[in-house]
Motif scaffolding. Structure first.
Motif, PDB file in Angstrom:
ATOM      1  N   ILE A 139       0.835  -1.206   0.000  1.00  0.00           N
ATOM      2  CA  ILE A 139       0.000   0.000   0.000  1.00  0.00           C
ATOM      3  C   ILE A 139       0.866   1.250   0.000  1.00  0.00           C
ATOM      4  CG2 ILE A 139      -2.027   1.102   1.027  1.00  0.00           C
ATOM      5  CD1 ILE A 139      -2.596  -1.444   2.540  1.00  0.00           C
ATOM      6  N   GLY A 140       2.020   1.176   0.657  1.00  0.00           N
ATOM      7  CA  GLY A 140       2.880   2.349   0.765  1.00  0.00           C
ATOM      8  C   GLY A 140       3.262   2.911  -0.593  1.00  0.00           C
ATOM      9  N   VAL A 148       1.677   2.640  -3.338  1.00  0.00           N
ATOM     10  CA  VAL A 148       0.488   3.259  -3.952  1.00  0.00           C
ATOM     11  C   VAL A 148       0.332   4.679  -3.422  1.00  0.00           C
ATOM     12  CG1 VAL A 148      -2.024   3.137  -4.100  1.00  0.00           C
ATOM     13  CG2 VAL A 148      -0.673   1.038  -4.270  1.00  0.00           C
ATOM     14  N   LYS A 149       0.526   4.830  -2.119  1.00  0.00           N
ATOM     15  CA  LYS A 149       0.360   6.163  -1.521  1.00  0.00           C
ATOM     16  C   LYS A 149       1.425   7.131  -2.036  1.00  0.00           C
ATOM     17  CE  LYS A 149      -3.147   4.818   0.242  1.00  0.00           C
ATOM     18  NZ  LYS A 149      -4.429   5.301  -0.284  1.00  0.00           N
TER      19      LYS A 149
END
Lengths: 405, 625
Positions: A334-335, A337-338
């Motif tokens: 997810i990191g 993506v952020k």
């Protein structure tokens, strides 16, 4: 282009591309005790050429010392870092170095089996490598009782399927075992518990290619080149805005500026050292030295001239990581993506400095909390590009935005 | 051997964990470490998480589950180990050398908070509209770390459609946090392997073969994944709305049967520590909710024993006396619907080994809509039968097309312990404070033999009590009728009892060592089937298999969380209750005798029994088109 395999004899270099005759390293190794080979290796201070820079002799010693009826030596030829192509050159033009290095490695650690994990996209050199292995078998450099000794060793080639993460050694092993290519928990390390649970050495192509030279010419000779902490030479894959891109063998410790001169780069604004997972160095850092102690790289050097938009460069890298994260651990999955979303916010001018700072902090968390090297290094370009090119990026993007922080 | 020793070390992590030292006090057996400046000694190979828990240091976890293999992928449990460049996952870091560990540095706290924020940014759904509200590990963590906003945004629109194809298990990937406990439960704990991570990067999701709906793959509906999912990404298919509707309809006669395992666990849903049965209280609560009759599934458990036991004796006679080679031995039990679907998928060529007796749930449904309807004069069409079960596979079982031997759908709804607890709460009832009442007639109180069906080995123990007595005329030669070899949580238990001085009718069994085998969890069932294939069960006569670890008390519909310790306590509650019952043998249940006199007049395995109480199975195979 100097990368094409038109005439291998043209390549020159202090170590890897220095003179070597196929089989010499194996013959020399067989005349030595295993401890002597380990000693030379330790003396050479050879470190892993894939990028992480773990001392090769330590890996070999740990595996040699492990008690097990089976051991494996794996050549990591999953060359996937954006901007690296030196392993392909070695495999295409200098297979004798790589395979001799593997035989020597197998002999030293007591492995009977070697596996080349070949990047899926390199399928087109698979046949020629098989052909070369066959010729080695014919000359008894491979197979049973090599050169009349009681040591038997053979090599098989396994094709990857295109995942970047499979260049990570434990993900590579999972992939070899037929599992989904995802990193394992470490410890235990492959030197204890590797392929199929057996002690396993995983070495980069270039690391193995250095071994026959060290065995033939001694560790002392090897460490004459380079710096104290980065001994020997390095193959640099130079690409981007320069007149002479290609693979260069240069001693460690050369400055970025010197390298740029060699490749005839003009109006250079930035150099990405270490591929997408590396750091982006601005003009002010061109006197930095390439080496494990300063600007480390597995070989990738990408040159950007004044015309390049650094935010787009960063976006490209982040898109790469969003796609290539194996999806296993939270910080990386997810990191990234952020971080990419953050780049897109900047692009649209729809950001606040406090949020960008939050994302930089997130990047630091990713560096320490991700499971493997992918997530631990993917924020490097985000942090270094935003830091080193903040004037360019924040002046040209979203200048009208009401910024906070 | 304890249960955890016996749980199969999974394929995915088997060679990648450090083996713990057997001799703690031997040289190198213990390692001295420091946790937050405090010096402690731990056995070699202990994980940092275990070491911290032993020393009262709380480490948050999400992907970790003590029933499952190591994962180390959510990273919420990271700690700082001196000398290491990066933080280490406490759950999967084996201690093999002296370490200095810090569990609450600024870097650690910030990393954990970031990880929670990242997970929340992709977790779609509101807590108050979620069935796991109040029992969600992610929600608990968000509270623990003081989350007061979505730092990295929050996904508003669902990205996946909810998979409601299965009557047993619902998958809502929008709530999935990719901890992969379900994968490890399915592949490693149960060895079914329906779920796997598909795609990579931000497209990673948990999927089935070709992303087919759950109803179209080889899911055995055991629901073990729903027990271990930290959020509501996996849940059971809840029929309580339809049940409320039936209860509220004055023209419907709604009866409920309750299985033994829910009673031993439902207290946990009301905050009571595991290990206490609430049988009487539950009866009162169900009546107050509005069920017209509350029956004990143990009645048909007793009936199952009679039918299944008789079937076994018939098989033995056919093999030993008639030398009929078409009859298969050992006979396998058939009361676990998860196990039935497992064998139908994985070993379809062995279906003849299964007892044809229906499970107690289905027997009860058939009896209610025939015998009970006749006795009470109620039109079976107006009867709604509900089964309170610890099990999600029971939902699938009652919806099997062949389960209509009464002429109606034998059991209308299968309800899990968790779903029942919600209905009870919705009715404004606090279960532990209810008065105790008994079960309704005409099925009354059942024997203890039926009660112990809830624990692994229980069916075998109950069957042996009856079969041995039928054959020899004497009680089983075990103290207090407790057949200890059947008890406990070993994965596979094997024992035998010698049949001597048999009554005339069973003289052909004289001197035979009646061998039996008990297994729980489909991973162990697989081992048993491999033994059968290798011919190692040729001298075994009877095999009990339960799909869930621990038997029904560890069922997929039981309260969350579950662990070896919780399951042990539930078993203890069942065995304690059993020991106090006046009747402990199925064949002595007066209501069972009554039904054979009044209704099933041809006796066990007679014509009517076969119609109502026996069934057949479907060769499903592993490959689904």
């Amino acid at each position: 282009m100097s990368t094409s395999a038109v005439n291998p004899k043209k390549r020159t270099g202090p170590v890897i591309f220095s003179e070597y005759n196929s089989g010499d390293g194996i013959k020399k190794a067989f005349s030595l005790k295993r401890e002597d080979i380990l000693f030379e290796l330790k003396e050479s201070k050879l470190k892993g050429r894939g990028g992480a820079g773990f001392p090769t002799s330590s890996k070999w010693m740990l595996t040699a010392a492990a008690s097990s009826d089976k051991k494996f030596l794996i050549c990591n030829a999953d060359e996937g870092e954006p901007g690296t192509f030196k392993d392909r050159v070695l495999l295409q033009e200098y297979p004798e170095l790589v395979f001799d290095g593997m035989v020597i490695g197998g002999y030293t650690i007591g492995a009977k089996y070697g596996i080349v994990y070949l990047r899926g996209e390199y399928e087109y050199i698979y046949e020629s490598l098989q052909f070369y292995l066959q010729s080695m078998r014919k000359r008894n450099f491979l197979g049973n009782n090599i050169l009349g000794s009681n040591f038997s060793f053979d090599i098989k080639i396994h094709l990857g399927a295109g995942a970047y993460v499979c260049g990570e050694e434990t993900a590579l092993i999972e992939s070899l075992e037929g599992e989904r290519g995802e990193p394992r928990n470490r410890p235990p390390y492959p030197v204890n518990t590797g392929y199929m649970g057996y002690p396993t050495v995983v070495n980069n192509v270039e690391t193995l290619a250095a071994v026959p030279h060290i065995v033939c010419k001694s560790g002392k000779w090897f460490k004459k080149f380079g710096t104290d902490k980065s001994t020997g030479s390095k193959l640099f894959s130079v690409s981007g805005d320069c007149n002479k891109p290609g693979v260069y063998e240069l001693p460690w410790g050369i400055t970025i500026r010197e390298l740029l001169n060699i490749v005839e780069a003009e109006n250079t604004k930035a150099v990405q050292v270490g591929g997408a997972s590396g750091i982006c160095i601005p003009k002010s850092g061109f006197d930095r030295k390439l080496g494990y102690e300063d600007a480390a790289t597995g070989g990738s050097v990408i040159v950007f001239n004044e015309k390049r938009n650094m935010l787009q460069v960063l976006k490209n890298f982040m898109e790469f990581f969003v796609e290539e994260s194996c999806g296993q651990c939270t910080p990386c999955r997810i990191g990234n993506v952020k971080l990419l979303e953050g780049v897109e916010k900047i692009e649209k001018g729809n950001y606040t400095f406090s949020y960008i700072n939050t994302l930089k902090e997130l990047g630091n968390t990713m560096k320490v909390a991700s499971k493997c090297g992918l997530g631990q290094s993917s924020p490097n370009s985000f942090i270094s590009i935003l830091e080193n090119f903040k004037d360019e990026i924040f002046k040209s993007n979203g200048a009208n935005n009401d910024r906070v922080g | 051997m304890t249960e955890s020793d016996n749980i199969r070390v999974p394929v995915s992590q088997q060679p990648h964990s450090v083996i713990k030292s057997k001799k703690e006090n031997g040289i190198g057996g213990l390692v001295s470490i420091q946790i937050n400046e405090k010096a402690v000694m731990v056995p070699l190979g202990t994980t940092i998480l275990e070491a911290c828990r032993k020393n009262q240091i709380h480490i948050p976890t999400l992907c970790h589950h003590e029933d499952l293999c190591l994962a180390g992928l959510c990273r919420i449990c990271v700690v700082d180990v001196e000398g290491m460049k990066t933080l280490q996952a406490a759950c999967s870091f084996p201690i093999t050398s002296p370490l200095k560990i810090h569990t609450s540095t600024p870097m650690v706290r910030k990393a954990r908070r970031h990880i929670i924020d990242l997970i929340l940014s992709e977790h779609c759904g509101e807590c108050y509209s979620c069935i796991r509200n109040g029992n969600c590990e992610l929600q608990a963590l968000a509270k623990e770390y003081g989350v007061d906003g979505y730092r990295f945004g929050h996904v508003e629109q669902p990205r996946y459609s909810v998979d409601r194809s299965s009557v047993s298990v619902i998958r809502d990937l929008n709530k999935c946090i990719l901890c992969r406990r379900c994968i490890r439960t399915c592949i490693d704990l149960q060895e079914v392997g329906v779920l796997e991570a598909i795609d990579r990067g931000d497209k990673t999701h948990i999927g089935t073969f070709l992303d087919k709906p759950l109803a179209d793959v080889i899911c055995i509906n055991c629901g073990q994944c729903t027990n271990r999912c930290p959020t509501a990404a996996l849940s059971t298919n809840d029929p309580s709305d339809e049940i409320w509707e039936a209860i509220d309809n004055p023209n419907k006669h709604v009866v409920i049967q309750t299985a033994p395992s829910p009673r031993a666990a439902i207290g946990e849903e009301f905050g009571v520590a595991p290990g206490k049965s609430f049988t009487g209280e539950l009866n009162s609560a169900l009546k107050r909710i509005g069920f017209d009759k509350v029956f004990d599934t143990n009645f048909t458990a007793d009936l199952t024993i009679i039918e299944e036991g008789t079937e076994l004796l018939n098989r033995l006679k056919k093999v030993l006396v008639n030398c009929d080679t078409s009859v298969k031995l050992p006979q396998f039990t058939s009361c676990s619907p998860g196990w039935i679907k497992f064998i139908e998928h994985f070993y379809p060529e062995y279906l003849d080994y299964l007892s044809t007796a229906k499970s107690p749930q289905q027997m009860f449904g058939a009896v209610i809509k025939t015998f009970y309807a006749k006795e009470t004069g109620i039109n079976p069409d107006d009867i709604v039968t509900v089964a309170l079960m610890p099990c999600s596979a029971k939902k699938f079982e009652c919806n099997r097309p062949e389960m209509n031997s009464s002429g109606y759908k034998d059991v209308d709804f299968g309800l899990t312990t968790r779903e029942m607890a919600t209905m009870i709460k919705e009715a404004g009832i606090y279960l532990p404070e209810m008065p105790k009442t008994g079960f309704d007639d005409p099925f009354g109180e059942a024997s203890g033999a039926g009660l112990i069906f809830g624990a692994t080995g229980g069916v075998m123990e109950a069957a042996l009590r009856t079969v041995y007595e039928l054959v020899t005329g004497r009680e089983v030669p075990f103290k207090n009728l407790n057949i200890e070899p059947c008890r406990g949580f070993d994965g596979i238990k094997q024992a035998s009892v010698k049949l001597e001085n048999c009554v005339n009718e069973y003289s052909f069994l004289e001197g035979i060592d009646l061998k039996f085998l008990v297994a729980h969890g489909t991973a162990n069932a697989k081992k048993v089937m491999q033994m059968l294939k290798r011919g190692e069960l040729n001298d075994v006569h009877f095999v009990e298999i339960m799909a869930c670890p621990g038997g029904c008390l560890g069922g997929g519909g039981q309260p969350i969380p579950t662990s070896a310790e919780i399951r042990r306590k539930r078993a203890q509650a069942i065995y304690e209750e059993e020991a106090s019952l006046p009747i402990r043998k199925s064949h002595e249940n007066p209501y069972v005798k009554y039904i054979y006199q009044k209704f099933l007049t041809e006796g066990p395995c007679g014509k009517l029994s076969h119609k109502l109480l026996h069934t057949h199975y479907t060769k499903r195979g592993r490959f689904i088109s």
